[in-house]
Design a protein around this motif. Structure first.
Motif, PDB file in Angstrom:
ATOM      1  N   ASP A   1       0.818  -1.217   0.000  1.00 42.59           N
ATOM      2  CA  ASP A   1       0.000   0.000   0.000  1.00 42.59           C
ATOM      3  C   ASP A   1       0.853   1.269   0.000  1.00 42.59           C
ATOM      4  O   ASP A   1       0.325   2.386  -0.020  1.00 42.59           O
ATOM      5  CB  ASP A   1      -0.968   0.007   1.192  1.00 42.59           C
ATOM      6  N   GLY A   2       2.170   1.092   0.040  1.00 40.19           N
ATOM      7  CA  GLY A   2       3.067   2.237  -0.015  1.00 40.19           C
ATOM      8  C   GLY A   2       3.163   3.046   1.256  1.00 40.19           C
ATOM      9  O   GLY A   2       3.857   4.062   1.294  1.00 40.19           O
ATOM     10  N   ARG A   3       2.517   2.585   2.314  1.00 37.64           N
ATOM     11  CA  ARG A   3       2.476   3.383   3.540  1.00 37.64           C
ATOM     12  C   ARG A   3       3.585   3.034   4.533  1.00 37.64           C
ATOM     13  O   ARG A   3       3.839   3.798   5.457  1.00 37.64           O
ATOM     14  CB  ARG A   3       1.119   3.200   4.246  1.00 37.64           C
ATOM     15  N   SER A   4       4.200   1.875   4.366  1.00 36.13           N
ATOM     16  CA  SER A   4       5.236   1.449   5.309  1.00 36.13           C
ATOM     17  C   SER A   4       6.500   1.069   4.555  1.00 36.13           C
ATOM     18  O   SER A   4       6.448   0.624   3.407  1.00 36.13           O
ATOM     19  CB  SER A   4       4.748   0.241   6.128  1.00 36.13           C
ATOM     20  N   ALA A   5       7.637   1.227   5.224  1.00 33.12           N
ATOM     21  CA  ALA A   5       8.911   0.877   4.613  1.00 33.12           C
ATOM     22  C   ALA A   5       9.858   0.325   5.663  1.00 33.12           C
ATOM     23  O   ALA A   5       9.749   0.647   6.854  1.00 33.12           O
ATOM     24  CB  ALA A   5       9.538   2.097   3.940  1.00 33.12           C
ATOM     25  N   VAL A   6      10.754  -0.522   5.205  1.00 29.25           N
ATOM     26  CA  VAL A   6      11.845  -1.017   6.048  1.00 29.25           C
ATOM     27  C   VAL A   6      13.153  -0.651   5.374  1.00 29.25           C
ATOM     28  O   VAL A   6      13.371  -0.957   4.193  1.00 29.25           O
ATOM     29  CB  VAL A   6      11.768  -2.540   6.252  1.00 29.25           C
ATOM     30  N   VAL A   7      14.013   0.022   6.116  1.00 29.66           N
ATOM     31  CA  VAL A   7      15.315   0.448   5.606  1.00 29.66           C
ATOM     32  C   VAL A   7      16.401  -0.181   6.468  1.00 29.66           C
ATOM     33  O   VAL A   7      16.372  -0.050   7.698  1.00 29.66           O
ATOM     34  CB  VAL A   7      15.450   1.987   5.632  1.00 29.66           C
ATOM     35  N   GLU A   8      17.330  -0.877   5.845  1.00 30.31           N
ATOM     36  CA  GLU A   8      18.472  -1.434   6.554  1.00 30.31           C
ATOM     37  C   GLU A   8      19.668  -0.500   6.378  1.00 30.31           C
ATOM     38  O   GLU A   8      20.088  -0.243   5.252  1.00 30.31           O
ATOM     39  CB  GLU A   8      18.811  -2.827   6.027  1.00 30.31           C
ATOM     40  N   LEU A   9      20.181  -0.004   7.476  1.00 27.55           N
ATOM     41  CA  LEU A   9      21.306   0.924   7.414  1.00 27.55           C
ATOM     42  C   LEU A   9      22.489   0.317   6.661  1.00 27.55           C
ATOM     43  O   LEU A   9      23.162   1.004   5.887  1.00 27.55           O
ATOM     44  CB  LEU A   9      21.722   1.311   8.833  1.00 27.55           C
ATOM     45  N   ALA A  10      22.734  -0.952   6.844  1.00 32.24           N
ATOM     46  CA  ALA A  10      23.893  -1.592   6.219  1.00 32.24           C
ATOM     47  C   ALA A  10      23.834  -1.564   4.696  1.00 32.24           C
ATOM     48  O   ALA A  10      24.873  -1.666   4.034  1.00 32.24           O
ATOM     49  CB  ALA A  10      24.023  -3.027   6.710  1.00 32.24           C
ATOM     50  N   ALA A  11      22.627  -1.415   4.133  1.00 30.24           N
ATOM     51  CA  ALA A  11      22.492  -1.451   2.672  1.00 30.24           C
ATOM     52  C   ALA A  11      23.252  -0.317   1.997  1.00 30.24           C
ATOM     53  O   ALA A  11      23.821  -0.490   0.915  1.00 30.24           O
ATOM     54  CB  ALA A  11      21.010  -1.389   2.284  1.00 30.24           C
ATOM     55  N   ALA A  12      23.280   0.864   2.614  1.00 22.81           N
ATOM     56  CA  ALA A  12      23.967   2.008   2.022  1.00 22.81           C
ATOM     57  C   ALA A  12      25.084   2.564   2.894  1.00 22.81           C
ATOM     58  O   ALA A  12      25.936   3.304   2.401  1.00 22.81           O
ATOM     59  CB  ALA A  12      22.961   3.132   1.728  1.00 22.81           C
ATOM     60  N   SER A  13      25.095   2.195   4.177  1.00 23.24           N
ATOM     61  CA  SER A  13      26.066   2.786   5.106  1.00 23.24           C
ATOM     62  C   SER A  13      26.841   1.736   5.883  1.00 23.24           C
ATOM     63  O   SER A  13      27.397   2.025   6.946  1.00 23.24           O
ATOM     64  CB  SER A  13      25.341   3.717   6.101  1.00 23.24           C
ATOM     65  N   GLY A  14      26.882   0.516   5.365  1.00 23.72           N
ATOM     66  CA  GLY A  14      27.504  -0.578   6.079  1.00 23.72           C
ATOM     67  C   GLY A  14      29.003  -0.685   5.888  1.00 23.72           C
ATOM     68  O   GLY A  14      29.559  -0.269   4.863  1.00 23.72           O
ATOM     69  N   LEU A  15      29.653  -1.267   6.864  1.00 20.44           N
ATOM     70  CA  LEU A  15      31.101  -1.446   6.834  1.00 20.44           C
ATOM     71  C   LEU A  15      31.584  -2.261   5.636  1.00 20.44           C
ATOM     72  O   LEU A  15      32.635  -1.935   5.049  1.00 20.44           O
ATOM     73  CB  LEU A  15      31.549  -2.092   8.146  1.00 20.44           C
ATOM     74  N   PRO A  16      30.866  -3.302   5.204  1.00 18.16           N
ATOM     75  CA  PRO A  16      31.351  -4.071   4.050  1.00 18.16           C
ATOM     76  C   PRO A  16      31.479  -3.243   2.772  1.00 18.16           C
ATOM     77  O   PRO A  16      32.248  -3.607   1.879  1.00 18.16           O
ATOM     78  CB  PRO A  16      30.284  -5.161   3.886  1.00 18.16           C
ATOM     79  N   LEU A  17      30.750  -2.129   2.680  1.00 15.04           N
ATOM     80  CA  LEU A  17      30.803  -1.301   1.477  1.00 15.04           C
ATOM     81  C   LEU A  17      32.134  -0.586   1.304  1.00 15.04           C
ATOM     82  O   LEU A  17      32.463  -0.131   0.207  1.00 15.04           O
ATOM     83  CB  LEU A  17      29.670  -0.263   1.500  1.00 15.04           C
ATOM     84  N   VAL A  18      32.897  -0.475   2.385  1.00 15.70           N
ATOM     85  CA  VAL A  18      34.156   0.276   2.310  1.00 15.70           C
ATOM     86  C   VAL A  18      35.363  -0.597   2.645  1.00 15.70           C
ATOM     87  O   VAL A  18      36.425  -0.083   3.021  1.00 15.70           O
ATOM     88  CB  VAL A  18      34.110   1.519   3.232  1.00 15.70           C
ATOM     89  N   GLU A  19      35.206  -1.892   2.505  1.00 17.10           N
ATOM     90  CA  GLU A  19      36.325  -2.784   2.783  1.00 17.10           C
ATOM     91  C   GLU A  19      37.446  -2.648   1.754  1.00 17.10           C
ATOM     92  O   GLU A  19      38.569  -3.087   1.994  1.00 17.10           O
ATOM     93  CB  GLU A  19      35.832  -4.237   2.833  1.00 17.10           C
ATOM     94  N   ASP A  20      37.130  -2.039   0.606  1.00 16.86           N
ATOM     95  CA  ASP A  20      38.122  -1.901  -0.453  1.00 16.86           C
ATOM     96  C   ASP A  20      38.961  -0.634  -0.334  1.00 16.86           C
ATOM     97  O   ASP A  20      39.835  -0.382  -1.173  1.00 16.86           O
ATOM     98  CB  ASP A  20      37.431  -1.918  -1.822  1.00 16.86           C
ATOM     99  N   VAL A  21      38.715   0.180   0.679  1.00 14.09           N
ATOM    100  CA  VAL A  21      39.480   1.418   0.867  1.00 14.09           C
ATOM    101  C   VAL A  21      39.988   1.477   2.309  1.00 14.09           C
ATOM    102  O   VAL A  21      39.451   0.801   3.186  1.00 14.09           O
ATOM    103  CB  VAL A  21      38.609   2.667   0.569  1.00 14.09           C
ATOM    104  N   PRO A  22      41.020   2.274   2.566  1.00 15.58           N
ATOM    105  CA  PRO A  22      41.503   2.405   3.948  1.00 15.58           C
ATOM    106  C   PRO A  22      40.389   2.937   4.863  1.00 15.58           C
ATOM    107  O   PRO A  22      39.565   3.761   4.442  1.00 15.58           O
ATOM    108  CB  PRO A  22      42.649   3.424   3.824  1.00 15.58           C
ATOM    109  N   PRO A  23      40.342   2.493   6.109  1.00 12.50           N
ATOM    110  CA  PRO A  23      39.308   2.978   7.035  1.00 12.50           C
ATOM    111  C   PRO A  23      39.344   4.495   7.172  1.00 12.50           C
ATOM    112  O   PRO A  23      40.415   5.097   7.196  1.00 12.50           O
ATOM    113  CB  PRO A  23      39.675   2.302   8.363  1.00 12.50           C
TER     114      PRO A  23
END
Length: 375
Positions: free
Chosen positions: A82-104
């Protein structure tokens, strides 16, 4: 007979939906006419999006976002039918695995991408947003997320601060006049399973900063910066989030959401249960079957089994847990409402064998458990 099946996934073996299917097969062997309601569960971590979509229908929406160090990334969130509710996982866009390829980069990493996902959901009409936090690469108090929703963080000269937790040391004021009306009208809930405060020896920087690459000196800087952030939140009439239990989760993101958006933090499994409609599904139930890979004394600490058992207890419904392994002490789980727990093992088996044969073993144990309660 009405049986509600509400398990977590068996990690490395079966998804929550697959567990539901296997248990339902066993239920119907024991009670061929049973009404079986499958409600796949999660604890606010991995698998939450899929559980929400399975229970509520809708879409996994993919959008362009920003990763913790400012690079473009594709990330998805769940939007109900119905478009009224959403679930957002922080790790999807801001997670630690996303930056494992660069220095911390613990001082400058930010949660901006998570805010971009939330903003997209709100633009599409969501007015109830569950934010599942965990696995964050940043210690920015959720400032990046909030900035993406229209909040401005200003220094003494009125200049907007750059992204990252370190910059919050120069924070002089917070301007939320640019937050859209639809964001203000949205209910935000935070799935949070840690009790760490925002600052101090048990706070976000001290406990989680080293996991993100922060040195001892950087931990001290980030902790001081988060204290400045908390002071600024309180100065504008917000709640005191310095020592709020759970405020330190995900680099202080929980504290920022509570302090500036009035978010409601709670245990992940209970919030997921509400989001997927488990309380309503329990109406008229004769038995609840839950489960996870292992049930032991730690399961009472906010895991799916404990949340489902508590909801069943409140309705006077017996609750059975099925698991690959069951180990005591279980007194706390029983006090929460768990009637009994059963292991899948039908004899000496290795973990690999249990994982490989989980579905038929679940069906077999579910059949025997239901025979105890069938009408």
């Amino acid at each position: 007979m009405r049986v509600v099946v509400a398990p977590d996934s068996f990690k490395g073996s079966l998804s929550a939906a697959q567990v539901c299917a296997a248990v339902a097969e066993g239920v119907r062997r024991a009670a061929p006419g049973a009404d079986v309601a499958a409600v796949p569960m999660a604890d606010g971590g991995e698998g939450t999006l899929d559980c929400f979509l399975s229970a509520r229908g809708g879409d996994a929406v993919e959008v362009a976002a920003t990763d913790p160090v400012g690079r473009p990334v594709k990330a998805r969130y769940a939007l109900s039918g119905d478009g009224r509710s959403a679930v957002v996982e922080l790790a999807a866009a801001s997670g630690l695995p996303l930056v494992e390829d660069v220095p911390p980069d613990p001082m400058n990493a930010a949660t901006t991408g998570t805010g971009e996902l939330i903003a997209d959901a709100v633009r599409r009409g969501a007015r109830d947003v569950l934010v599942c936090i965990g696995g964050s690469a940043s210690t920015d108090g959720g400032a990046g997320l909030l900035r993406a929703l229209g909040v401005r963080f200003l220094d003494a000269a009125g200049v907007e601060l750059p992204p990252g937790g370190a910059a919050l040391a120069r924070l002089a004021s917070i301007d939320d006049s640019g937050v859209p009306a639809e964001v203000r009208a949205t209910r935000f809930r935070v799935a949070c399973d840690v009790t760490n405060p925002l600052v101090g020896p048990d706070g976000a920087a001290a406990v989680f900063g080293p996991q993100k690459g922060a040195s001892s000196g950087q931990v001290a800087e980030l902790d001081a910066a988060l204290a400045v952030f908390a002071d600024a939140v309180a100065a504008r009439g917000g709640p005191r989030v310095h020592d709020l239990p759970g405020a330190g989760a995900a680099g202080g993101t929980c504290g920022g959401l509570v302090g500036l958006l009035g978010a409601e933090p709670s245990g992940g499994a209970l919030l997921v249960a509400e989001a997927v409609g488990l309380p309503a599904a329990l109406d008229g139930a004769d038995l609840v079957v839950t489960g996870e890979g292992r049930v032991d004394g730690q399961s009472a600490g906010g895991k799916v089994v404990s949340a489902v058992a508590a909801l069943a207890r409140d309705r006077g419904v017996p609750c059975v847990a099925l698991a690959g392994g069951v180990a005591g002490p279980l007194e706390e789980l029983h006090a929460l409402g768990l009637t009994a727990a059963f292991s899948l093992a039908d004899g000496p088996r290795t973990l690999a064998e249990l994982k490989a044969g989980a579905a038929p073993l679940l069906a077999a144990v579910a059949e025997q458990a239901v025979r105890l309660f069938r009408r």
